[in-house]
Scaffold this motif. Structure first.
Motif, PDB file in Angstrom:
ATOM      1  N   ALA A  38       0.831  -1.215   0.000  1.00 46.25           N
ATOM      2  CA  ALA A  38       0.000   0.000   0.000  1.00 46.25           C
ATOM      3  C   ALA A  38       0.858   1.254   0.000  1.00 46.25           C
ATOM      4  O   ALA A  38       0.525   2.252  -0.661  1.00 46.25           O
ATOM      5  CB  ALA A  38      -0.924   0.001   1.209  1.00 46.25           C
ATOM      6  N   ILE A  54      -5.038   4.397   2.792  1.00 50.99           N
ATOM      7  CA  ILE A  54      -5.936   3.701   1.867  1.00 50.99           C
ATOM      8  C   ILE A  54      -7.303   4.387   1.899  1.00 50.99           C
ATOM      9  O   ILE A  54      -8.059   4.224   2.871  1.00 50.99           O
ATOM     10  CB  ILE A  54      -6.074   2.216   2.261  1.00 50.99           C
ATOM     11  N   GLY A  94      -9.754   3.658  -0.061  1.00 49.07           N
ATOM     12  CA  GLY A  94     -10.767   2.766  -0.605  1.00 49.07           C
ATOM     13  C   GLY A  94     -11.239   3.280  -1.956  1.00 49.07           C
ATOM     14  O   GLY A  94     -10.675   4.212  -2.529  1.00 49.07           O
ATOM     15  N   PHE A 151      -4.115  -4.997   0.942  1.00 44.77           N
ATOM     16  CA  PHE A 151      -3.297  -3.826   1.236  1.00 44.77           C
ATOM     17  C   PHE A 151      -3.608  -3.370   2.660  1.00 44.77           C
ATOM     18  O   PHE A 151      -4.742  -3.470   3.125  1.00 44.77           O
ATOM     19  CB  PHE A 151      -3.583  -2.704   0.238  1.00 44.77           C
ATOM     20  N   PHE A 154      -2.673  -0.389   5.933  1.00 48.15           N
ATOM     21  CA  PHE A 154      -2.064   0.863   6.395  1.00 48.15           C
ATOM     22  C   PHE A 154      -2.304   0.989   7.892  1.00 48.15           C
ATOM     23  O   PHE A 154      -3.413   0.777   8.371  1.00 48.15           O
ATOM     24  CB  PHE A 154      -2.677   2.072   5.676  1.00 48.15           C
ATOM     25  N   THR A 194      -9.344   7.724   6.775  1.00 47.94           N
ATOM     26  CA  THR A 194      -8.302   7.228   5.869  1.00 47.94           C
ATOM     27  C   THR A 194      -6.946   7.161   6.545  1.00 47.94           C
ATOM     28  O   THR A 194      -6.243   6.163   6.433  1.00 47.94           O
ATOM     29  CB  THR A 194      -8.229   8.115   4.613  1.00 47.94           C
ATOM     30  N   ARG A 204     -13.162  -0.875   2.504  1.00 46.87           N
ATOM     31  CA  ARG A 204     -12.158  -1.011   3.569  1.00 46.87           C
ATOM     32  C   ARG A 204     -12.707  -1.769   4.774  1.00 46.87           C
ATOM     33  O   ARG A 204     -13.910  -1.845   4.990  1.00 46.87           O
ATOM     34  CB  ARG A 204     -11.677   0.372   4.015  1.00 46.87           C
ATOM     35  N   THR A 264      -6.017  -0.315   8.566  1.00 46.48           N
ATOM     36  CA  THR A 264      -7.032  -0.243   7.528  1.00 46.48           C
ATOM     37  C   THR A 264      -6.646  -1.242   6.457  1.00 46.48           C
ATOM     38  O   THR A 264      -5.510  -1.221   5.968  1.00 46.48           O
ATOM     39  CB  THR A 264      -7.112   1.163   6.913  1.00 46.48           C
ATOM     40  N   GLN A 302      -7.755  -3.476   2.786  1.00 45.02           N
ATOM     41  CA  GLN A 302      -8.613  -3.569   1.615  1.00 45.02           C
ATOM     42  C   GLN A 302      -8.146  -4.707   0.728  1.00 45.02           C
ATOM     43  O   GLN A 302      -6.939  -4.847   0.452  1.00 45.02           O
ATOM     44  CB  GLN A 302      -8.613  -2.268   0.808  1.00 45.02           C
TER      45      GLN A 302
END
Length: 503
Positions: free
Chosen positions: A7, A11, A13, A67, A69, A115, A476, A489, A491
């Protein structure tokens, strides 16, 4: 390449899905709750664990990549995460003691950017080191006007969802339990907006902190006092009525409309029962005709109930049993004498234990129930006949998880989300591993009908026990880790056919 390296940053999304997901959710009635993807602790007053408007952005046919974060800011002892509008997250923390911080300061409620995880505000509500109270997990719910309603210890409060300002606080009756041994974690909202709360009680004489204190001290032979059911006005926080229960009830209740009243289903230590909240008389009452004893010999406490059409499902062995495997029992809402049960994982083998604290997941539209027994290290998908209640195991997974089994997406493409724990030592007793937090855990996305694996994340620090992996906007999912920093987070996306170039 690991999930975080892949990532390489925050992210957002699929931002093109935000408006669609929000509109989908706003078309589903959620009386008492803010109409968001995750405005209630577990999706709705039934705590169904169903998120039909959340998106799975991976592929059903080909390989997927995940991915990840890590939140920019830390949220010590993080437990629950809820969404309001796209871009907004609300977080509860500070009530989960860890090996590194057994005297955690909290609880607190925080607002963060959805985010990046950057904190916007944080409001502390208690400090056990100062107050001497028992602090255990406390859930999070968002009211229709966007404010937060939150209960902990023997208090309930309203918090301004924009500023974090504490607007009102009310003390709740503790019943037969010493006030220092109650935790009003269980807050659910009736269709008329009334707050229905029930307390967990810590065994008398127990001095441990956190929700796991109930399990640890019960295993030492200590007994918990009986719980109390309370109705509270959502605006003024006035206590409208209260009712003593006949047993301790360590697991949350659910609410479903019935004949103009709110039917409240509670799994106590030994009894699955029904109570009513009448919005006209503003009184709580017990339904004496609907009190069931679902435990088989040697089974232990009941987990939280689950509504599946006309049936109420309940998981046994909410506390540890070394003599009987867990079962799933369903009871008809119209006739408590009608029930069916199944032992999805068979019986215990020598030296095995059964421990199934999370409530059953369910997908009533597809007639599915999900069961997780972390002691036996398995998860099952179970089919229910909506007419007869007959239960049949559809699939069994070797999967150790301490948490819920939510499903996301439309009925014809339902995705089951499961965490999966990897123990440091294969033969380590599960309760020791939980106490030490010396294991890792991943999130998996699965075909909810078959259990087939669609995507799996890396293994991270352990998910906070009693926590959730709630969906966020744009595909997400949030993964809180109390023993690490903040939350991840995640995805899932179709795996790229060619690795990205660094040039």
């Amino acid at each position: 390449m690991d999930n975080q390296q892949a990532a390489n940053g925050p992210i957002p999304g699929d931002v093109a899905l935000y408006a669609q997901e929000l509109a989908c959710q706003q078309a589903i009635p959620t009386p008492g709750y803010y109409p968001s993807l995750n405005g209630a602790e577990i999706s709705d007053a039934q705590r169904s664990g169903m998120f039909p408007c959340a998106s799975f952005t991976g592929s059903w046919d080909g390989p997927n990549a995940v991915f990840a974060f890590r939140s920019v800011d830390d949220y010590p002892g993080i437990s629950y995460i809820n969404s309001r509008k796209p871009g907004e997250l609300y977080i509860v923390g500070g009530e989960y003691p860890t090996p590194d911080d057994p005297r955690m300061v909290g609880p607190y409620v925080a607002k963060a950017d959805a985010t990046t995880g950057r904190q916007i505000w944080r409001t502390y509500l208690d400090n056990l080191n100062v107050s001497g109270r028992w602090i255990a997990n406390a859930n999070l719910n968002i009211l229709p006007d966007g404010d937060i309603v939150f209960a902990w210890s023997h208090f309930v409060t309203r918090i301004d969802g924009d500023t974090g300002l504490i607007e009102k606080v009310t003390s709740l009756p503790s019943g037969a339990a010493p006030v220092e041994d109650v935790n009003f974690k269980h807050l659910t909202i009736a269709p008329d907006g009334t707050l229905i709360l029930k307390d967990q009680t810590r065994p008398v004489g127990c001095t441990l902190q956190g929700t796991m204190a109930i399990i640890a001290c019960t295993r030492q032979g200590m007994a918990s006092p009986n719980s109390v059911l309370v109705a509270v006005d959502p605006e003024t926080l006035e206590v409208l009525d209260s009712l003593a229960l006949s047993e301790p009830a360590p697991s949350p209740h659910i609410i479903a409309p019935r004949d103009g009243k709110a039917a409240i289903y509670i799994g106590m230590e030994k009894t699955l029962g029904r109570w009513f909240w009448d919005p006209e008389t503003r009184k709580l009452s017990i339904d004496e005709s609907w009190q069931v004893k679902p435990l088989a010999e040697w089974q232990t406490a009941l987990a939280a109930p689950t509504l599946v059409g006309d049936w109420i499902a309940i998981q046994t062995n909410g506390l540890v049993s070394d003599k009987s495997a867990s079962s799933v029992v369903v009871v008809h809402a119209d006739d408590a004498s009608r029930s069916e049960s199944v032992f999805p994982f068979g019986q215990l083998q020598p030296h095995e234990v059964s421990f199934a604290p999370p409530k059953n997941g369910a997908d009533p539209e597809n007639n599915m129930i999900y069961s997780a027994d972390m002691g036996m290290g398995k998860v099952a998908g179970i089919r229910i006949d909506p007419e007869t209640g007959k239960l049949e195991t559809a699939f069994i997974l070797d999967n150790v998880t301490s948490t819920f089994q939510p499903v996301i997406g439309p009925a014809d493409k339902r995705v089951l989300m499961l965490t999966s724990m990897k123990l440091a030592y294969a033969d380590e007793p599960i309760l020791e591993a939980l106490q030490k937090s010396n294991y890792t855990e991943q999130l998996t996305w699965r075909n909810a009908a078959t259990g087939e694996l669609l995507a799996g994340s890396d293994f991270f620090e352990p998910l906070t026990i009693n926590s959730l992996t709630p969906p966020g906007f744009g595909g997400r999912v949030y993964f809180p880790t109390a023993v690490g920093k903040g939350f991840y987070t995640l995805q899932a996306m179709p795996a790229p056919t060619k690795a990205p170039s660094s040039n």
